[in-house]
Enzyme design. Sequence first.
Site, PDB file in Angstrom:
ATOM      1  N   PRO A   1       3.124  -7.712  -3.960  1.00 57.64           N
ATOM      2  CA  PRO A   1       4.205  -7.708  -4.931  1.00 57.64           C
ATOM      3  C   PRO A   1       4.272  -6.404  -5.705  1.00 57.64           C
ATOM      4  O   PRO A   1       3.304  -5.984  -6.319  1.00 57.64           O
ATOM      5  CB  PRO A   1       3.823  -8.854  -5.872  1.00 57.64           C
ATOM      6  CG  PRO A   1       2.523  -9.396  -5.385  1.00 57.64           C
ATOM      7  CD  PRO A   1       1.954  -8.401  -4.463  1.00 57.64           C
ATOM      8  N   GLU A   2       5.420  -5.805  -5.654  1.00 57.22           N
ATOM      9  CA  GLU A   2       5.707  -4.645  -6.496  1.00 57.22           C
ATOM     10  C   GLU A   2       6.641  -5.138  -7.599  1.00 57.22           C
ATOM     11  O   GLU A   2       6.873  -6.330  -7.713  1.00 57.22           O
ATOM     12  CB  GLU A   2       6.330  -3.528  -5.645  1.00 57.22           C
ATOM     13  CG  GLU A   2       5.440  -3.176  -4.451  1.00 57.22           C
ATOM     14  CD  GLU A   2       5.980  -2.057  -3.577  1.00 57.22           C
ATOM     15  OE1 GLU A   2       6.622  -1.144  -4.104  1.00 57.22           O
ATOM     16  OE2 GLU A   2       5.741  -2.102  -2.363  1.00 57.22           O
TER      17      GLU A   2
END
Length: 282
Positions: free
Chosen positions: A2-3
Amino acid sequence: MPELPEVEVTRLSFASRIAGARVLDVHVGKPLRWPFGVGLAGAAQEAVDALSGAVVQGVRRRGKYLLIDTLKDAKPRLLIIHLGMSGSLLFSPRLPAAGKHDHFSLLTSQGELRLNDPRRFGAVIFAYSENDSWPRKLLAGLGVEPLTDDFQSEPFHAALKKRSAPIKQVLLAGDIVVGVGNIYASEALFLAGIRPTLAASKLSKPRVFKLHQAVKTVLQAALDKGGSTLRDFSSATGEGGYFQLEANVYGREKEPCRACAAPIKMIRQGQRSTFYCSVCQK
DNA sequence: AAAAGCCCCTGGATGC
DNA sequence: TGCATCCAGGGGCTTT
């Protein structure tokens, strides 16, 4: 995984549903990056006791960290969650029995918030305030939020001027601007036409302006598409994202550049892979 | 101060 | 089918 876009998609998928909920119980599984209760004298039990009966006020995001604000007896209690590489959250009034990679659960009056994280690079940290030592250590050095007005191209240029490392790695470091991870660093540099290996300090002001715009554009586009689901990312309602289908360079080694048809190259920078087009990016 | 490496951990894909 | 190897969206910590 996850960014910024994935973390924000996650936040949006449960923040309003958990707001107002009372914490009924806390389940702690295998230790994540740090044991639950890290930084507290009484460790996990103190954190569980401090959260029980607290009421969730809302969910904020800072970089790739989620901050769940609660109140108990009018006093704040904070739960900080980081998804690491493989973490995802689910929030639902009814979830199936916990699996082997479910390592943390917050049981509330409005549903269960559950963290699944196979690699356990994620983190769940309890604190009484953001100024406690652990939150401070993690949050104090973070750069500006790219999707707010705090992110301006002039200061961005000034900050990059001081850095001799390759621009890709400076973007990833997160101390100038937060939330840009391995996918979106490559994608933003492609949009800006900048070679990832270029020293950050060597970028001219107009090129930094272009990069500034590209970072905002890529993150917002990914957010609009529900993030990127490469393997297992999903929001707290279990829905995957679609941005990976629109990637120009990430994961496309040897495939033709969408702009010029030259084969996309992959290189290693700081033990992470970087993708770029050697024709479009100079 | 900044840069570069190392490492945490599990699982899926690939190759022999 | 089995086994070894490599790779993965992050980032803190230690060493240069």
